[in-house]
Enzyme design. Sequence first.
Site, short mmCIF file in Angstrom:
data_model
loop_
_atom_site.label_atom_id
_atom_site.label_comp_id
_atom_site.label_asym_id
_atom_site.label_seq_id
_atom_site.Cartn_x
_atom_site.Cartn_y
_atom_site.Cartn_z
N THR A 114 0.86 -1.19 0.00
CA THR A 114 0.00 0.00 0.00
C THR A 114 0.89 1.24 0.00
O THR A 114 1.65 1.47 0.93
CB THR A 114 -0.96 0.05 1.22
OG1 THR A 114 -0.21 -0.03 2.42
CG2 THR A 114 -1.97 -1.09 1.16
N VAL A 117 0.40 3.69 3.03
CA VAL A 117 0.81 3.32 4.39
C VAL A 117 2.15 2.59 4.38
O VAL A 117 3.13 3.05 4.97
CB VAL A 117 -0.27 2.46 5.10
CG1 VAL A 117 0.21 2.02 6.48
CG2 VAL A 117 -1.58 3.23 5.21
N CYS A 118 2.23 1.47 3.68
CA CYS A 118 3.44 0.63 3.73
C CYS A 118 4.65 1.29 3.08
O CYS A 118 5.78 1.07 3.50
CB CYS A 118 3.18 -0.71 3.04
SG CYS A 118 1.83 -1.66 3.76
N THR A 119 4.41 2.08 2.03
CA THR A 119 5.52 2.63 1.23
C THR A 119 5.94 4.02 1.68
O THR A 119 7.13 4.32 1.79
CB THR A 119 5.12 2.68 -0.26
OG1 THR A 119 4.65 1.39 -0.67
CG2 THR A 119 6.29 3.10 -1.12
#
Length: 195
Positions: A114, A117-119
């Site tokens: 994502t 959020v994740c990146t």
Amino acid sequence: MAFERFDAASAALLLIDHQVGTMGWVKSIPFEEMKRNALMLANTARILKLPVVLTSSMEEYAQGPLLAELATILPNEFAARIKRVGIVNAMDDENFAAAVRATGRRKIIIAGVTNDVCTVFPALSLVSDGYEVQVIADAGGSPSAVGDDMALRRMEKAGVTLSSTNQVIAELVGSWGTPEGGVIVQQVMMPALQS
């Protein structure tokens, strides 16, 4: 600023949270396209012998395990994956940050499941730590197109280079006429174009 190519001798790849549950939350890009692009990056890194760091978050919960194909493509990296316990910014996890430093590379390619959020947070952290960062926008996505757009804008404004899967593979290869380039055409690019 002069263009300095990311190549197999200078870059490392971070694949963040490509987990079967989390991937289902992404709506800004088709699931199969995102999955194909993440696996293309993994295969290219294997062929070019790029250092790769894999990480997952809370595999035992809704996020689920990492893609099984990653275990086949990068078995050692899969076995050594950093299992985070809910830490949002992977760079805030001491084990992940240590694994990134251990690559010895200052050019970092990131694909997170994502982007919003994740990146975004590890990308911002790495830029602030002086790394050159390319985020592969089409090897991840977000629950909404707006969320994806906001994350990409925020990263670009902070100095992250936004790229695509095909673009970064071409940059890393440099020449399709090399032995590695030929293998990547046959094993990575052609199957993707035919799918």
